[in-house]
Design a protein around this motif. Structure first.
Motif, PDB file in Angstrom:
ATOM      1  N   THR A  50      30.034 -13.588  49.485  1.00 20.08           N
ATOM      2  CA  THR A  50      30.533 -14.582  50.043  1.00 20.08           C
ATOM      3  C   THR A  50      31.511 -15.317  49.102  1.00 20.08           C
ATOM      4  N   GLU A  51      31.158 -15.393  47.660  1.00 19.09           N
ATOM      5  CA  GLU A  51      32.123 -16.084  46.801  1.00 19.09           C
ATOM      6  C   GLU A  51      33.292 -15.054  46.669  1.00 19.09           C
ATOM      7  N   ALA A  52      33.049 -13.722  46.604  1.00 16.55           N
ATOM      8  CA  ALA A  52      34.367 -12.872  46.401  1.00 16.55           C
ATOM      9  C   ALA A  52      35.215 -12.918  47.562  1.00 16.55           C
ATOM     10  N   GLU A  53      34.580 -12.887  48.645  1.00 19.19           N
ATOM     11  CA  GLU A  53      35.354 -13.283  49.903  1.00 19.19           C
ATOM     12  C   GLU A  53      36.296 -14.540  49.703  1.00 19.19           C
ATOM     13  N   GLN A  54      35.576 -15.671  49.212  1.00 19.67           N
ATOM     14  CA  GLN A  54      36.428 -16.916  49.035  1.00 19.67           C
ATOM     15  C   GLN A  54      37.553 -16.688  47.957  1.00 19.67           C
ATOM     16  N   GLU A  55      36.963 -16.198  47.024  1.00 20.44           N
ATOM     17  CA  GLU A  55      38.222 -16.002  45.776  1.00 20.44           C
ATOM     18  C   GLU A  55      39.290 -15.010  46.304  1.00 20.44           C
ATOM     19  N   ALA A  56      38.890 -13.888  47.125  1.00 17.06           N
ATOM     20  CA  ALA A  56      39.985 -13.134  47.609  1.00 17.06           C
ATOM     21  C   ALA A  56      40.961 -13.874  48.483  1.00 17.06           C
ATOM     22  N   GLU A  57      40.280 -14.927  49.403  1.00 19.99           N
ATOM     23  CA  GLU A  57      41.353 -15.678  50.207  1.00 19.99           C
ATOM     24  C   GLU A  57      42.170 -16.526  49.271  1.00 19.99           C
ATOM     25  N   MET A  58      41.519 -16.946  48.052  1.00 21.11           N
ATOM     26  CA  MET A  58      42.533 -17.860  47.311  1.00 21.11           C
ATOM     27  C   MET A  58      43.621 -16.945  46.665  1.00 21.11           C
ATOM     28  N   ILE A  59      43.382 -15.900  46.112  1.00 15.95           N
ATOM     29  CA  ILE A  59      44.188 -15.065  45.599  1.00 15.95           C
ATOM     30  C   ILE A  59      45.305 -14.677  46.582  1.00 15.95           C
ATOM     31  N   LYS A  60      44.780 -14.536  47.843  1.00 14.21           N
ATOM     32  CA  LYS A  60      45.824 -14.280  48.964  1.00 14.21           C
ATOM     33  C   LYS A  60      46.936 -15.237  49.086  1.00 14.21           C
ATOM     34  N   GLN A  61      46.102 -16.615  49.350  1.00  8.63           N
ATOM     35  CA  GLN A  61      47.040 -17.958  49.389  1.00  8.63           C
ATOM     36  C   GLN A  61      47.966 -17.800  48.278  1.00  8.63           C
ATOM     37  N   ARG A  62      47.697 -17.790  47.016  1.00 11.84           N
ATOM     38  CA  ARG A  62      48.166 -17.734  45.921  1.00 11.84           C
ATOM     39  C   ARG A  62      49.691 -16.981  45.870  1.00 11.84           C
ATOM     40  N   LYS A  63      49.188 -15.591  46.186  1.00 10.21           N
ATOM     41  CA  LYS A  63      50.137 -14.598  46.416  1.00 10.21           C
ATOM     42  C   LYS A  63      51.371 -14.930  47.297  1.00 10.21           C
ATOM     43  N   MET A  64      50.658 -15.395  48.563  1.00  9.36           N
ATOM     44  CA  MET A  64      51.548 -15.662  49.621  1.00  9.36           C
ATOM     45  C   MET A  64      52.465 -16.668  49.158  1.00  9.36           C
ATOM     46  N   LEU A  65      52.029 -17.696  48.449  1.00  7.90           N
ATOM     47  CA  LEU A  65      52.878 -18.951  47.680  1.00  7.90           C
ATOM     48  C   LEU A  65      53.804 -18.276  46.811  1.00  7.90           C
ATOM     49  N   GLN A  66      53.533 -17.223  45.891  1.00 16.59           N
ATOM     50  CA  GLN A  66      54.561 -16.803  44.975  1.00 16.59           C
ATOM     51  C   GLN A  66      55.523 -15.966  45.671  1.00 16.59           C
ATOM     52  N   ALA A  67      55.156 -15.282  46.633  1.00 12.74           N
ATOM     53  CA  ALA A  67      56.142 -14.240  47.388  1.00 12.74           C
ATOM     54  C   ALA A  67      57.254 -15.379  48.339  1.00 12.74           C
ATOM     55  N   LYS A  68      56.514 -16.457  48.562  1.00 13.18           N
ATOM     56  CA  LYS A  68      57.451 -17.285  49.258  1.00 13.18           C
ATOM     57  C   LYS A  68      58.546 -17.893  48.270  1.00 13.18           C
ATOM     58  N   GLU A  69      57.928 -18.410  47.066  1.00 10.19           N
ATOM     59  CA  GLU A  69      58.824 -19.032  46.026  1.00 10.19           C
ATOM     60  C   GLU A  69      59.909 -17.758  45.603  1.00 10.19           C
ATOM     61  N   LYS A  70      59.465 -16.449  45.531  1.00 10.33           N
ATOM     62  CA  LYS A  70      60.470 -15.489  44.971  1.00 10.33           C
ATOM     63  C   LYS A  70      61.491 -15.247  46.417  1.00 10.33           C
ATOM     64  N   PHE A  71      61.070 -15.458  47.477  1.00 10.62           N
ATOM     65  CA  PHE A  71      61.855 -15.253  48.608  1.00 10.62           C
ATOM     66  C   PHE A  71      62.891 -16.588  48.616  1.00 10.62           C
ATOM     67  N   LEU A  72      62.475 -17.537  48.352  1.00  9.21           N
ATOM     68  CA  LEU A  72      63.260 -18.632  48.338  1.00  9.21           C
ATOM     69  C   LEU A  72      64.572 -18.615  47.172  1.00  9.21           C
ATOM     70  N   GLN A  73      63.951 -18.053  46.031  1.00  9.84           N
ATOM     71  CA  GLN A  73      64.941 -17.971  44.667  1.00  9.84           C
ATOM     72  C   GLN A  73      65.718 -16.805  44.913  1.00  9.84           C
ATOM     73  N   LEU A  74      65.414 -15.771  45.760  1.00 10.26           N
ATOM     74  CA  LEU A  74      66.461 -14.775  46.285  1.00 10.26           C
ATOM     75  C   LEU A  74      67.398 -15.073  47.261  1.00 10.26           C
ATOM     76  N   LYS A  75      66.998 -16.008  48.023  1.00  8.90           N
ATOM     77  CA  LYS A  75      67.937 -16.556  49.068  1.00  8.90           C
ATOM     78  C   LYS A  75      68.837 -17.393  48.529  1.00  8.90           C
ATOM     79  N   ALA A  76      68.512 -18.223  47.509  1.00  5.56           N
ATOM     80  CA  ALA A  76      69.350 -19.292  46.494  1.00  5.56           C
ATOM     81  C   ALA A  76      70.349 -18.357  45.845  1.00  5.56           C
TER      82      ALA A  76
END
Length: 525
Positions: A50-76
């Protein structure tokens, strides 16, 4: 999970039945403890998952945020690049508009100039029509005047023209002859002056030292007691020295001096150096003499090679065969008519290079030919051929260029000249040998020749004074203006030169200058 519990219950029931049948209470307790432990481990595993699934979900959210920031940077960044390109496009559009405006303005100016040219053309047409009308009037007036002149003179226009042409031809022919004579005289004078200038400047830019030629060398010693040691018991030392060097050693009554006599200057130098080393060392006996002479010969040979190399380097001559370099070094100990052969060859090389440069020829080849022109005077053997021919054969043997070989062989007219370098070498050899003080001449005969020059010129009528200058290379004759005319002065100069040429022997050439001047002197008191 339910299946797993059912399996455990089934196993427990089976074990309980077995234990009841066997009656093992202790074993039953152990089994129950084992089963409780397995359940605890399972619960912990579930919690970790259960803890691993929760941590994976957090990592997933963080990577999505990073990808979104990268996308915004590339767009700029992309928007920035697009803006820059839009700016450049705008600048180019402005430049194109400016050029279009400039072209339109130039087109307007061109149209205006074309209109102006059209107006000027129309004006010129009007003026040309006026000129044509005026020309016709002038021709008509000219014809009338010609008719009047023909009527007055009794000659037609063609006859008058022929007479005028003949008169102009005669006048032009006279003027042309005068101009031709002046141009020819000027050309002769200019050519003579240029040739003299080349030779004189060449001579003035080169100077070489001179040496006195002789066949003996005087070796000085500290005391006459050394003469006995040099002679040795029953003359064995002096015989050993003469046999080893090929030099005659003369021990006479001359105080503190021994004479070394030999025609070959290299052998005399070997004998002098060997004798100097023997006298300095003090050990003089036949074995020692042979040892010192052999050592001295090697030293002299090394010195010859070193002298040849240094001479070639000083003159900027490269690629000489080693044997030719050694022969150039031998020139140091050879002289001709009192003129050192090496110095003479260096002087001729420099003269040739300067004169070739003045005439637009290859100065390097001329310098090379000038240095090697007397190489036939220092061979190891003694051939019966003339030194120029032998030198040419040596140059051919050691792979010198054909123009260099021809210049060496023809500098005494013993071979046909085939290149322009050959006469330059011949002339420079004569200049080096004939210039004042280059070669030894007995002082008495030298003074006698100068006196004969002056006396010969003074014997002609009308001559007042004579002066032999430039070491006998020029004779200046001063005549009386009342007794000798200008034409007589020219004839007198020719007669004196002819008489000197026929009756006297002299090196080089003698210039005869006849001076005729008129002086009017008065005194203001």
């Amino acid at each position: 999970m339910e299946l797993f519990v059912q399996m455990i219950v089934m196993q427990i029931s089976t074990l309980v039945g077995y234990l009841l049948a066997g009656g093992g209470a202790l074993i039953l307790g152990a089994i129950i403890a084992y089963l409780i432990t397995q359940a605890s481990i399972k619960n912990r595993g579930n919690r970790i998952i259960t803890e691993a699934e929760q941590e994976a979900e957090m990592i997933k959210q963080r990577k999505m945020l990073q990808a979104k920031e990268k996308f915004l940077q590339l767009k700029a960044d992309h928007e920035k690049v697009i803006n820059e390109k839009d700016g450049k496009i705008a600048q180019r559009e402005n430049a194109v508009k400016q050029k279009e405006h400039s072209v339109n303005q130039k087109s307007d100016d061109l149209q205006q100039k074309q209109n102006e040219m059209q107006a000027i053309r129309e004006n010129l047409n009007v003026q040309l029509s006026l000129v044509e009308r005026r020309k016709e009037e002038l021709e008509k007036s000219h014809r009338q005047k010609v008719e009047q002149l023909e009527a007055i003179s009794g000659l037609s226009a063609e006859e008058a023209k022929k007479q005028l042409i003949e008169s102009l031809k005669e006048e032009a022919r006279t003027d042309a002859m005068s101009y031709i004579n002046e141009i020819m005289d000027e050309a002769k004078m200019t050519a003579s002056q240029d040739a003299k200038k080349v030779v004189i400047e060449t001579i003035q830019r080169v100077a070489a030292e001179n040496a006195i030629e002789n066949a003996v060398t005087v070796f000085h010693i500290d005391s006459d007691e050394m003469k006995g040691r040099i002679i040795g018991r029953e003359g064995r030392n002096i015989r050993a020295l003469e046999s080893a060097t090929g030099v005659e050693v003369i021990v006479d009554d001359t105080p503190e001096a021994i004479i070394l006599s030999a025609f070959d200057p290299v052998r005399r130098e070997i004998a002098r150096l060997a004798l100097h080393q023997l006298v300095t060392d003090g050990r003089i006996h036949p074995a020692r003499i042979e040892e010192v002479v052999d050592k001295t010969k090697k030293q002299i040979e090394e010195e010859l090679i070193e002298t040849g190399k240094r001479t070639a380097i000083d003159l900027g001559i490269h690629g000489l065969h080693p044997e030719l370099i050694r022969m150039i070094g031998k020139m140091k100990y050879r002289s001709s008519y009192g003129q050192n052969l090496l110095q003479h060859s260096r002087e001729v090389a420099n003269l040739c290079a300067i004169m070739a440069s003045e005439l637009g020829l290859n100065a390097k080849i001329a310098r090379r030919a000038g240095l090697l022109h007397d190489i036939g005077k220092v061979p190891d053997d003694e051939p019966e051929l003339p030194h120029a021919v032998h030198g040419m054969k040596l140059a051919e043997k050691y792979k010198e260029k054909p123009e260099v070989c021809n210049a060496i062989g023809s500098h005494h007219d013993e071979a046909e000249m085939t290149t322009l370098i050959a006469p330059i070498v011949q002339v420079c050899d004569a200049i080096s040998g004939a210039r004042p003080g280059a070669r030894r001449e007995v002082v008495e005969s030298y003074i006698k020749r100068l006196k004969e020059l002056e006396a010969m010129a003074l014997s002609y009528p009308g001559v007042i004074k004579t002066y032999a200058i430039q070491a006998g290379r020029e004779l200046r004759v001063i005549v009386g203006s009342e007794n000798v005319s200008d034409k007589d002065a020219e004839k007198l100069s020719y007669d004196i030169a002819k008489k000197i040429q026929d009756e006297m022997t002299y090196p080089g050439q003698v210039k005869i200058t006849v001076i005729r001047e008129t002086r009017a002197v008065n005194y203001a008191k």
